[in-house]
Structure formats: C-alpha cells, structure tokens
Enzyme design. Structure first.
Site, mmCIF file in Angstrom:
data_model
loop_
_atom_site.group_PDB
_atom_site.id
_atom_site.type_symbol
_atom_site.label_atom_id
_atom_site.label_comp_id
_atom_site.label_asym_id
_atom_site.label_seq_id
_atom_site.Cartn_x
_atom_site.Cartn_y
_atom_site.Cartn_z
ATOM 1 N N THR A 185 29.508 51.424 42.042
ATOM 2 C CA THR A 185 29.945 52.484 41.261
ATOM 3 C C THR A 185 31.094 53.432 42.262
ATOM 4 O OG1 THR A 185 28.029 53.096 40.257
ATOM 5 C CG2 THR A 185 29.307 55.081 40.863
ATOM 6 N N ARG B 298 20.162 53.567 28.500
ATOM 7 C CA ARG B 298 19.748 54.424 30.131
ATOM 8 C C ARG B 298 21.003 55.186 30.493
ATOM 9 N NH1 ARG B 298 21.984 53.796 35.490
ATOM 10 N NH2 ARG B 298 20.130 54.068 37.108
ATOM 11 N N VAL B 299 20.956 56.123 31.201
ATOM 12 C CA VAL B 299 21.997 56.744 31.771
ATOM 13 C C VAL B 299 21.390 57.217 33.239
ATOM 14 C CG1 VAL B 299 23.285 58.848 31.937
ATOM 15 C CG2 VAL B 299 22.886 57.858 29.673
ATOM 16 N N GLY B 300 22.305 56.878 34.069
ATOM 17 C CA GLY B 300 21.784 57.355 35.534
ATOM 18 C C GLY B 300 22.327 58.420 35.872
ATOM 19 N N ASP B 301 22.335 58.511 37.318
ATOM 20 C CA ASP B 301 22.869 59.947 37.962
ATOM 21 C C ASP B 301 24.553 60.131 37.918
ATOM 22 O OD1 ASP B 301 23.385 57.663 39.583
ATOM 23 O OD2 ASP B 301 24.029 58.988 41.432
ATOM 24 N N THR C 145 25.873 57.175 45.137
ATOM 25 C CA THR C 145 25.794 55.836 44.523
ATOM 26 C C THR C 145 24.403 55.197 44.851
ATOM 27 O OG1 THR C 145 26.948 53.650 44.511
ATOM 28 C CG2 THR C 145 26.771 54.865 46.683
ATOM 29 N N GLY C 146 24.080 54.329 44.030
ATOM 30 C CA GLY C 146 22.752 53.580 44.386
ATOM 31 C C GLY C 146 21.711 54.091 43.204
ATOM 32 N N GLY D 292 20.141 55.572 40.383
ATOM 33 C CA GLY D 292 20.292 56.949 39.927
ATOM 34 C C GLY D 292 19.087 57.667 39.583
HETATM 35 N N1 ASP Z 1 24.144 55.479 40.448
HETATM 36 C C1 ASP Z 1 24.569 54.172 39.453
HETATM 37 C C2 ASP Z 1 23.590 54.296 38.370
HETATM 38 O O1 ASP Z 1 22.299 54.381 38.848
HETATM 39 C C3 ASP Z 1 24.464 52.921 40.064
HETATM 40 C C4 ASP Z 1 25.498 52.499 41.218
HETATM 41 O O2 ASP Z 1 25.587 53.470 41.882
HETATM 42 O O3 ASP Z 1 25.908 51.535 41.308
HETATM 43 O O4 ASP Z 1 23.689 54.312 37.294
#
Ligand code: ASP
Length: 325
Positions: A187, A215-218, A238-239, A241
């Site tokens: 990301t 699903r929606v992340g951070d 990133t990571g 979410g």
């Molecule tokens: N933070 C993103 C999510 O959880 C994933 C990512 O950083 O690759 O949607």
C-alpha cells in the site's frame, strides 16, 4: 518478547510508558512557530516506491503544491500493474472483485476518501474530488464509482490476468487468515511538504488480498491510514488495517508530535500501543511513517521488512525502517 525487553527496545521515555507523559512532554515554546530545517520539499512514502517519490519530489521542486504532488506521486503506483496491492493489477477479494480504497488530506485539514470502489484506477484523485467537489468526506462503493464517471474518470476493469491467476490458485485452498506477512503488501501512503511549508498526504490501496467482500481497512479512514495537521506534521500507515484502526494510528502519531515527540518516537509509541493489546509477538505487520512540519522524519514497524522511500536532492532513497522484531 517479554514486556520489559520490549519496552526497553522501544526506547520510549518512562513518562510515555506510564501513559502520563503527554502533557508533561508539551514543549515550553508551545506557541512558537515551528522552524523548518530546510525549505527543500520533502516527500516520503511507504515501501520501495522510487518512481512515485521521484515524481512528487520533482513536482514540488518545480513549485507544484504538496497536494497535487502527492496525488500525482501515488498515481504512479496506482497505474503500476506489478504492484499487487494498489490500483490496477491488485489482488481481488475472495469473490474475485478488485475494490480500491484511498484518501487525501491537505494543509487546511480538508479531506476526502473513497472506499470499496470498482473499475477506477486513480482513486486518490477521486478522493480529492470528494474533498473538493462534494459536501462529504467519504463516498463508498457504487456511489463513489458513479461519482467518478460524472467527473470523467474512465471505467477500467482492475483484475489483470496475472491477478486472476493468483486468485484462482488461492481459491484451490481458499485459506484466509487476516494476518498479513511482512512482505505481501505495499500500500502506498505518501506525505509531502512543499517549499511553502504546506503539508498534504494520500494513502491508496486494494487492502488485504482475498479480503471479505465489502471489507474496508485503515487506508481510507482519516486518522487511521492518514492524518495531516499543518501546525504539527503528518503520518500514514501500512499493514494490517484492523490493528491500525483500533489505535487510530496516524492521528495518534500527529497528536504525539503536537505534544513534543519527534516523528520517530511518535511512530515507536504508536506501534507500542498496538502491541500492548496483543500478548507476545504478533504474526501481522504494521508500519508507520511520519514527518513533522520542521521536516524531520520517522518510521517504525512491528517486524523487519518494512522500508520507506524519501526524496532528497533530486533522488529517491529507499531505507529499511527500524522495527521491534
Ligand atoms: N493497510 C491496508 C489494509 O489493511 C493493507 C496494506 O497496507 O497493504 O487495507
């Protein structure tokens, strides 16, 4: 890792560890205007994204404001089919649909976000349109997609043959664990500080590979995946979410910086908060980057493997982030 070792490794101050340090940490010159270390533009992005950083840095060198630079910078990755976590070429959800999330935030504190959008490559630009051309902050799903067509965005199927092949291979087992390892996501979160001292940021992603539909992340959540405050600084994540949302990570970093913490210490403390809710070594990754209005930068992650890229004197430089493990 034992808690005691962990905290000493994190090297946060005793007051931060006790959770009572925020007010004490507030600098005495609270009302003083922060001093920039240099007037050169600063651009920093999660992971190894030299072209994207080069693009935003060079644009700001030409006098383009931070917001335009950041949106054009992340657009490089949105158009990059080899990046499996952003824009076209990204991995789909479990049902085979590629849905994208993005947000932008500018120096005035204005922001816009789009979530779970299909068929649109440049979702960061779309988020900018939400910010500038609507009374809203968040647009999701078909509403965001329709808005994109009204703004003249082309309809572009996002599932490439390579991504479809990966998804079909995944379907054989259909094993979904929400944990992501340290390497399977990139990301892009990018923060830009232009020569006039204006900050802007953007975060753009397809989220977790093979996530549940909807699903929606951070990444598009203002405060979690991104936060910008021109009096203080900016942060992006990133990571995993879900872990970032639970600590409102980017907002927390900016608030720590407001209270006198350096970008590096603020990133470390925010990772510590995430880990304090988990016993032992987690099997997911989270990484943050941050800059303050003075132009200092910081980065920290749970596991080794996270890196960030920044712009200096016409060049994009990728460096590994410090990490807990
Ligand atoms: N933070 C993103 C999510 O959880 C994933 C990512 O950083 O690759 O949607």
């Amino acid at each position: 890792m034992k808690r005691r070792n962990f905290f000493s490794k994190m090297s946060v101050g005793v007051s931060g560890f006790l959770g009572i340090g925020l007010l004490q940490a507030r600098p005495q010159n609270w009302n003083a205007k922060p001093k920039r270390l240099t007037n050169s533009p600063l651009s920093i992005g999660t992971w190894n994204c030299p072209e994207a950083i080069q693009t935003s840095g060079q644009l700001m060198d030409q006098g383009i404001p931070a917001l335009e630079a950041v949106v054009k910078g992340v657009a490089v990755e949105e158009a990059n089919e080899d990046n499996t976590t952003v824009g076209i070429g990204a991995s789909p959800d479990r049902s085979g649909l590629v849905t994208l999330d993005a947000c932008v935030m500018d120096a005035k504190g204005d922001c816009g976000a789009v979530m779970a959008v299909e068929n649109i490559v440049h979702v960061a630009r779309l988020a900018q349109h939400v910010m500038e051309d609507t009374p809203h902050v968040n647009l999701a799903g078909v509403g965001a997609e329709e808005f994109a067509y009204n703004k003249g965005f082309p309809k572009t199927p996002l599932l490439t043959p390579a991504a479809e092949k990966r998804w079909k291979a995944w379907l054989q087992k259909s094993e979904f664990t929400p944990e992501i390892n340290v390497e399977n996501h990139d990301t892009i979160g990018m923060l830009c500080l232009d020569a006039r001292g204006k900050l802007s940021g953007s975060c753009t992603t397809s989220g977790l590979a093979y996530k549940m539909k909807g699903r929606v992340g951070d990444s598009p959540i203002i405060g979690s995946g991104l936060f910008v405050d021109n009096e203080v600084g900016a942060a992006t994540a990133t990571g995993l979410g879900e872990a970032v949302i639970k600590t409102v990570g980017s907002f927390l970093i900016v608030e720590l910086m407001r209270n006198g913490w350096s970008p590096q210490k603020a990133c470390e403390e925010t990772i510590r908060r995430i880990l304090s809710k988990k016993g032992g070594k987690p099997d997911f990754q989270v990484g943050f980057i941050a800059i303050n209005i003075e132009g200092e930068k910081g980065a920290y992650s749970i596991h080794k493997g996270f890196s960030y890229t920044y712009y200096k004197s016409g060049k994009a430089i990728n460096v590994p982030s410090a990490s807990v493990y």
